[in-house]
Design an enzyme around this catalytic site. Structure first.
Site, PDB file in Angstrom:
ATOM      1  CG  HIS A 109      86.717   3.676 -80.294  1.00 26.06           C
ATOM      2  ND1 HIS A 109      85.842   3.170 -79.360  1.00 26.06           N
ATOM      3  CD2 HIS A 109      86.777   5.009 -80.046  1.00 26.06           C
ATOM      4  CE1 HIS A 109      85.387   4.137 -78.590  1.00 26.06           C
ATOM      5  NE2 HIS A 109      85.950   5.267 -78.981  1.00 26.06           N
ATOM      6  CG  HIS A 175      79.023   9.896 -72.738  1.00 29.18           C
ATOM      7  ND1 HIS A 175      79.285  11.107 -73.348  1.00 29.18           N
ATOM      8  CD2 HIS A 175      79.816   8.978 -73.363  1.00 29.18           C
ATOM      9  CE1 HIS A 175      80.185  10.925 -74.302  1.00 29.18           C
ATOM     10  NE2 HIS A 175      80.530   9.658 -74.338  1.00 29.18           N
TER      11      HIS A 175
END
Length: 426
Positions: A109, A175
């Site tokens: 990110h 997840h």
């Protein structure tokens, strides 16, 4: 009669009304309304005083001058205003003179802005402590520690590798391909190189039958992550469980694997639900921070897929106020039909993996089998260019879904698609 359901959206909420005759069910974690006797700080402090599989952090810190605390970035709901001060105090209790670096595990990110740091950690901590953004794209920042089970080199940020003591904080949630977040993920992909992460997230690894929500054993992606954490000598973790209000309801400290697994086991007992199959499934990405961009949204989508009947319509509600979330992701999502994209990705060797293709892979797989209506702040032209159906509101999306599946179609609603683990029926 109508049933009213609250859906998290950005930092707000959307109220949806569904006719009771259409409502197949609402999936929420079984213990979502459980109350806890301790306040959040006390829960964390108790965990710090009773670590699993290690000595207390204050003992580990004795004689360690160069200490690194790895924390999560702006895309994660870690309550660092509570947890980070307690971690710092515990370290300084063992070694008041320790030099502490707080490394923000961005993975692939972008780095956090100063305003985002202030919002996450508080202005007092940001002004007093040494915060550093990880950068996966600067090859000079990494040290090679060995070879991972996938065959990838294990390249980890030198800030971590040069530390005398490595500590990580995070939170555990389902997840969609690593099984659970938290624990070892702080190191990998949190502080790993782009090339290293790409191979771990290859099409082959993503397509593995054990690379799914709620599974650690036999999960090749988890195996890489845990191996990397051990190579990087991650000595102590603080992981928390959160309720729907993003409040701490449990905390686990200690050994990277043992403490993490204890938290995962508890979460599975709390968040595991049986699927309610329906013709229309409505899901969200849990609101802010995980619905900031579309790149994160396969997480909420994965729960909906477990409840979707053949040919179902899925309504994905996510604000996406930060756009799509990645240049590669944005480009790839518009480069062909879902089948063309999937074929191209599956034919890509692990070492040629393109960053962010794993989310394209999961969306393409879903779009091949289901019509997905996206409710977001994204422009209609962009939504349609990626193969989704567009709706300006959830109500409009539901009317479109009824037009496709019939006015008597059954609807399953998952208010927070990230917070539940929908169990596969054997």
């Amino acid at each position: 009669m109508v049933s009213k359901v609250i859906l998290p959206y950005a930092k707000s909420q959307i109220e949806l009304e569904v006719d009771s005759v259409n409502l197949a069910g609402i999936l929420v974690p079984p213990e979502i309304h459980k109350t806890y006797a301790c306040d959040q700080e006390s829960l964390v402090q108790k965990a710090l005083e009773n670590p699993i599989g290690t000595k207390r952090l204050c003992s580990l810190a004795q004689g360690k001058q160069n200490v690194v605390i790895i924390t999560s970035d702006h895309t994660r709901a870690v309550p660092s205003k509570i947890t980070l001060p307690l971690l710092l105090a515990e370290i300084r209790k063992g070694n008041p003179t320790a030099k502490i670096t707080v490394l923000i595990a961005t993975g692939l990110h972008r780095g956090m802005t100063k305003d985002e740091m202030t919002d996450r950690f508080g202005s007092d901590l940001v002004s007093k402590e040494n915060f550093v953004n990880h950068n996966a794209y600067d090859k000079s920042l990494f040290k090679e520690l060995g070879t991972l089970p996938s065959g990838s080199k294990c390249e980890i940020n030198k800030i971590v590798c040069n530390a005398d003591l490595v500590v990580a904080e995070g939170f555990i949630e389902p997840h969609f391909f690593a099984g659970f977040s938290g624990g070892r993920k702080s190191i990998f992909p949190g502080t790993a190189s782009q090339a290293c992460v790409n191979i771990n997230h290859s099409a082959k690894a993503i397509a593995h039958p054990n690379s799914i929500t709620g599974v650690l054993d036999g999960n090749p992606i988890h195996n890489d992550m845990l191996t990397a954490a051990k190579m990087a000598k991650l000595a102590f973790i603080l992981n928390v469980l959160l309720n729907e209000k993003k409040e701490i309801v449990d905390a686990y400290c200690g050994d990277t694997d043992l403490a993490h697994r204890a938290g995962c086991t508890q979460l599975l007992s709390q968040a595991g639900v049986e699927p309610i199959k329906a013709d229309i499934v409505i899901t969200t990405n849990g609101g802010y921070p995980l619905d900031q961009n579309l790149y994160q949204c396969p997480k909420g989508l994965s729960s909906a897929l477990m409840c979707a009947k053949k040919g179902a319509v899925i309504i994905l509600v996510a604000a996406c106020e930060d756009g799509l979330g990645g240049e590669n992701f944005e480009k790839m999502m518009q480069e062909g039909s879902p089948q063309e994209l999937l074929d191209r990705i599956l034919n890509t060797p692990p070492e040629k993996t393109i960053s962010e293709q794993w989310c394209v892979q999961r969306f393409a797989e879903a779009l091949i089998h289901y019509r997905i209506i996206l409710v977001s702040s994204l422009k209609e032209s962009l939504v349609k260019a990626m193969g989704f159906l567009y709706a300006p509101t959830v109500e409009n999306a539901l009317q479109q879904a009824y037009a496709i599946k019939g006015q008597t179609a059954q609807v399953t609603i998952i208010p927070d698609g990230v917070s539940v683990i929908v169990k596969e029926k054997k």
